[in-house]
Design a protein around this motif. Structure first.
Motif, PDB file in Angstrom:
ATOM      1  N   THR A  15      -5.672   3.492  -4.886  1.00 37.77           N
ATOM      2  CA  THR A  15      -6.395   4.453  -3.391  1.00 37.77           C
ATOM      3  C   THR A  15      -5.643   5.546  -3.337  1.00 37.77           C
ATOM      4  N   THR A  19      -6.695   5.988   2.998  1.00 34.86           N
ATOM      5  CA  THR A  19      -7.702   4.707   3.252  1.00 34.86           C
ATOM      6  C   THR A  19      -6.334   3.857   3.216  1.00 34.86           C
ATOM      7  N   ARG A  22      -6.285   3.582   7.207  1.00 35.62           N
ATOM      8  CA  ARG A  22      -7.292   2.804   7.693  1.00 35.62           C
ATOM      9  C   ARG A  22      -7.492   2.160   7.267  1.00 35.62           C
ATOM     10  N   TRP A  34      -9.045  -6.525  -1.396  1.00 40.91           N
ATOM     11  CA  TRP A  34      -7.857  -5.099  -0.416  1.00 40.91           C
ATOM     12  C   TRP A  34      -6.283  -6.115  -0.271  1.00 40.91           C
TER      13      TRP A  34
END
Length: 124
Positions: A15, A19, A22, A34
């Motif tokens: 990624t 990201t 975040r 994730w």
């Protein structure tokens, strides 16, 4: 854990650094996918990332051993690793061809050897 930069971690999990940032700030909901990617990249169990002390499927006797190990001082931890390292060949033989278990024992033996070498240097 491993001293990775945001960019390195992002690359490891496929990624962008934005990201990852975040995810870090809880700006986006983290999914099981994730957590699994992050755990693999950080070389830890997913349960560690969600704040559990040990994996939820860990048998009680293993959880007790882990808890006791975590409560001991660094010297005792190294002694425990030494014991496992010295038993390595016998344990490996009893495990047959379990490559993952043998690799883990080799890692333990290597860490213990590194500790012993450092101790020898400090005493010189």
């Amino acid at each position: 854990m491993l001293g990775l930069t945001l960019a390195e971690l992002a690359e490891a999990i496929g990624t962008t650094p934005q990201t990852v940032h975040r995810l870090e700030r809880d700006d986006v909901s983290i999914t099981v996918e994730w957590v699994e990617k992050l755990a693999k990249a950080l070389n830890c169990h997913p349960s560690y990332l969600v704040g559990w002390d040990s994996p939820p499927d860990l048998p009680e006797d293993e959880a007790d051993l882990l808890k006791a190990y975590r409560m001991t001082d660094p010297t005792m931890k190294q002694s425990s690793l030494g014991l496992l390292a010295s038993m390595g060949y016998q344990v490996a033989a009893s495990l047959g061809r379990n490559k993952e278990a043998i690799a883990t024992l080799k890692t333990i033996a290597q860490k213990y050897t590194e500790f012993e070498n450092k101790e020898s240097e400090d005493q010189s």
